[in-house]
Design an enzyme around this catalytic site. Sequence first.
Site, PDB file in Angstrom:
ATOM      1  N   SER A 228     -50.588  12.138 -55.762  1.00 26.24           N
ATOM      2  CA  SER A 228     -50.400  10.702 -55.986  1.00 26.24           C
ATOM      3  C   SER A 228     -50.918  10.191 -57.324  1.00 26.24           C
ATOM      4  O   SER A 228     -51.751   9.277 -57.392  1.00 26.24           O
ATOM      5  CB  SER A 228     -51.012   9.888 -54.844  1.00 26.24           C
ATOM      6  OG  SER A 228     -50.391   8.632 -54.880  1.00 26.24           O
TER       7      SER A 228
ATOM      8  N   ASP B  74     -51.348   6.068 -50.125  1.00 24.02           N
ATOM      9  CA  ASP B  74     -51.839   6.478 -51.444  1.00 24.02           C
ATOM     10  C   ASP B  74     -52.637   5.365 -52.121  1.00 24.02           C
ATOM     11  O   ASP B  74     -53.712   5.596 -52.680  1.00 24.02           O
ATOM     12  CB  ASP B  74     -50.669   6.882 -52.350  1.00 24.02           C
ATOM     13  CG  ASP B  74     -49.849   8.002 -51.760  1.00 24.02           C
ATOM     14  OD1 ASP B  74     -50.253   8.547 -50.714  1.00 24.02           O
ATOM     15  OD2 ASP B  74     -48.798   8.328 -52.332  1.00 24.02           O
TER      16      ASP B  74
ATOM     17  N   SER C  66     -49.027   5.625 -73.168  1.00 28.29           N
ATOM     18  CA  SER C  66     -49.349   6.740 -72.279  1.00 28.29           C
ATOM     19  C   SER C  66     -49.743   7.938 -73.124  1.00 28.29           C
ATOM     20  O   SER C  66     -48.947   8.414 -73.946  1.00 28.29           O
ATOM     21  CB  SER C  66     -48.135   7.094 -71.413  1.00 28.29           C
ATOM     22  OG  SER C  66     -48.302   8.399 -70.890  1.00 28.29           O
TER      23      SER C  66
ATOM     24  N   SER D  57     -49.034   8.520 -59.089  1.00 27.76           N
ATOM     25  CA  SER D  57     -48.395   7.200 -59.237  1.00 27.76           C
ATOM     26  C   SER D  57     -49.303   6.096 -58.689  1.00 27.76           C
ATOM     27  O   SER D  57     -49.492   5.072 -59.351  1.00 27.76           O
ATOM     28  CB  SER D  57     -47.020   7.165 -58.568  1.00 27.76           C
ATOM     29  OG  SER D  57     -47.102   7.501 -57.202  1.00 27.76           O
TER      30      SER D  57
ATOM     31  N   TYR E 142     -36.946  12.571 -49.103  1.00 31.04           N
ATOM     32  CA  TYR E 142     -38.005  11.691 -48.592  1.00 31.04           C
ATOM     33  C   TYR E 142     -37.378  10.432 -47.990  1.00 31.04           C
ATOM     34  O   TYR E 142     -37.677  10.034 -46.858  1.00 31.04           O
ATOM     35  CB  TYR E 142     -38.964  11.328 -49.739  1.00 31.04           C
ATOM     36  CG  TYR E 142     -40.105  10.418 -49.350  1.00 31.04           C
ATOM     37  CD1 TYR E 142     -41.314  10.937 -48.911  1.00 31.04           C
ATOM     38  CD2 TYR E 142     -39.977   9.031 -49.431  1.00 31.04           C
ATOM     39  CE1 TYR E 142     -42.370  10.107 -48.558  1.00 31.04           C
ATOM     40  CE2 TYR E 142     -41.021   8.190 -49.082  1.00 31.04           C
ATOM     41  CZ  TYR E 142     -42.219   8.728 -48.651  1.00 31.04           C
ATOM     42  OH  TYR E 142     -43.257   7.897 -48.306  1.00 31.04           O
TER      43      TYR E 142
ATOM     44  N   HIS F 105     -46.366  12.499 -43.530  1.00 28.01           N
ATOM     45  CA  HIS F 105     -45.224  11.597 -43.354  1.00 28.01           C
ATOM     46  C   HIS F 105     -45.456  10.582 -42.235  1.00 28.01           C
ATOM     47  O   HIS F 105     -44.512  10.043 -41.676  1.00 28.01           O
ATOM     48  CB  HIS F 105     -43.926  12.380 -43.101  1.00 28.01           C
ATOM     49  CG  HIS F 105     -43.392  13.023 -44.347  1.00 28.01           C
ATOM     50  ND1 HIS F 105     -42.368  12.481 -45.088  1.00 28.01           N
ATOM     51  CD2 HIS F 105     -43.761  14.152 -44.997  1.00 28.01           C
ATOM     52  CE1 HIS F 105     -42.110  13.260 -46.130  1.00 28.01           C
ATOM     53  NE2 HIS F 105     -42.952  14.285 -46.104  1.00 28.01           N
TER      54      HIS F 105
ATOM     55  N   ALA G 275     -47.367  16.423 -58.022  1.00 30.06           N
ATOM     56  CA  ALA G 275     -47.997  17.574 -57.365  1.00 30.06           C
ATOM     57  C   ALA G 275     -48.445  17.228 -55.953  1.00 30.06           C
ATOM     58  O   ALA G 275     -49.158  17.998 -55.319  1.00 30.06           O
ATOM     59  CB  ALA G 275     -49.184  18.060 -58.196  1.00 30.06           C
ATOM     60  N   GLY G 276     -48.058  16.046 -55.461  1.00 31.24           N
ATOM     61  CA  GLY G 276     -48.468  15.639 -54.117  1.00 31.24           C
ATOM     62  C   GLY G 276     -49.863  15.037 -54.098  1.00 31.24           C
ATOM     63  O   GLY G 276     -50.454  14.866 -53.036  1.00 31.24           O
TER      64      GLY G 276
ATOM     65  N   ASP H 197     -47.556   7.806 -42.620  1.00 29.20           N
ATOM     66  CA  ASP H 197     -47.916   6.433 -43.046  1.00 29.20           C
ATOM     67  C   ASP H 197     -46.764   5.455 -42.885  1.00 29.20           C
ATOM     68  O   ASP H 197     -46.943   4.351 -42.407  1.00 29.20           O
ATOM     69  CB  ASP H 197     -48.535   6.393 -44.461  1.00 29.20           C
ATOM     70  CG  ASP H 197     -47.611   6.836 -45.582  1.00 29.20           C
ATOM     71  OD1 ASP H 197     -46.559   7.457 -45.299  1.00 29.20           O
ATOM     72  OD2 ASP H 197     -47.958   6.573 -46.753  1.00 29.20           O
TER      73      ASP H 197
END
Length: 403
Positions: A124, A170, A67, A126, A220, A34, A121-122, A36
């Site tokens: 990234s 990320d 997709s 995205s 978040y 946390h 799942a942490g 960044d």
Amino acid sequence: MPALEHAREEFRRRFGGEPRAFRAPGRVNLIGGHVDYNEGWVLPIAIDRSCYVLAQRRNDRKLRIHSAHFDQTLDFGPDDPRLSTVHWSSYVRGVAWSLARDGPALPGADLLIESDVPFGAGLSSSAALEVAVGLALLALADRTMDPVALALACQRAENEYVGMRCGIMDQLAACFGRQGCALLIDCRTLAVEPLPIDETRVRIVVADTRMKHALAASEYNQRRSECEEAAARIRQTHPAVRTLRDIAWPELESLSRSWPESIRRRARHITTEIARVHAAVRALRQSDFETLGRLMSESHDSLDADYQVTSPELNIMVAIARELPGFLGARMTGGGFGGSTVSLARAEHAETFASELARRYEAATGRRPDVYICRASDGAAELPQTLFHEQPAAAPRSERSSQ
Ligand code: ADP
Ligand code: MG
């Protein structure tokens, strides 16, 4: 690597034509949780799981996107309104929107998206998607962009188009990944320095708890607001402080005595975490993995007690890791409230460490985790046509050994 040959067949069937292929990796952050969005320093690696985008230019300005994960094909014109809720296509359209703001209008494109980065799942998924799409759209438009600008354009897509207030780590990790290296990122100057990790001595073990709590996104955003509130309080007496990066805990300790306890704890996590990142970098430069591991474990405890973004499952995974032979350190990674842990394990123990971690977590929770040993990998790039059109195993030996 997902079956790219299969993806190419699928592309031909859906869109016709011969696509180019682009890849961007997920990431795991070793330390700097946390940090960044407080403009501090972080230490991620790009992982050997990636999003792949197969792409070809269209003669109109439409975006046709498929997709594989959702088995869904959608068509959008450049002037179509945004969807009112977050949808996977928002990440793709957001990147097109963001790139069009930085340069000439983009041509239309057919895009097929395939990924082996698990969602939420942490790791990234995205940013991997955004950066792979960004590279593809730029290449089809014959545009080039330096990787920092691409990372910023992708972050803007997620912040302003999708509506998720993610930091810059990320996207930078997806762009700048380096095989065998962690990346020291200064989230204010956006300088990225690769730092080698001796993967013959230590391995990085990612363990997805397979649990994601519904509150993750709102919590978040709340943490971000709490950090902004802390910085605003500091500015009353120290006007030069822009973010929590600009102050260290020893000074903040007395300054924050009268603050609400929760804001004080958030600020304590961020400022002590930044100090831990600096210490971790010193340790990594000296291949002092005991110290690096200890700092990762301290980071987890601070994320648990002060930042309050862990979950029962993340704490169970870390507690189990701490008991295993070869353990050096472990922490939650990513935004928290579920998702994954990252552990540092001695290389000679890594296989049994990973399998025991999975076995004991399942025994404790009844849930099968996804545990794997990852490699620090290269960042986003177009795949060479040779790799893409031939099965990698079929490549001539001389070609492979020359890489
Ligand atoms: P994380 O980035 O931690 O994996 P996020 O919630 O930030 O989690 O992003 C996950 C979302 O990104 C997914 O729910 C989906 O909308 C989108 N996404 C990621 N990868 C893909 C993909 N391969 N195909 C379609 N959508 C994807
Ligand atoms: Mg994300």
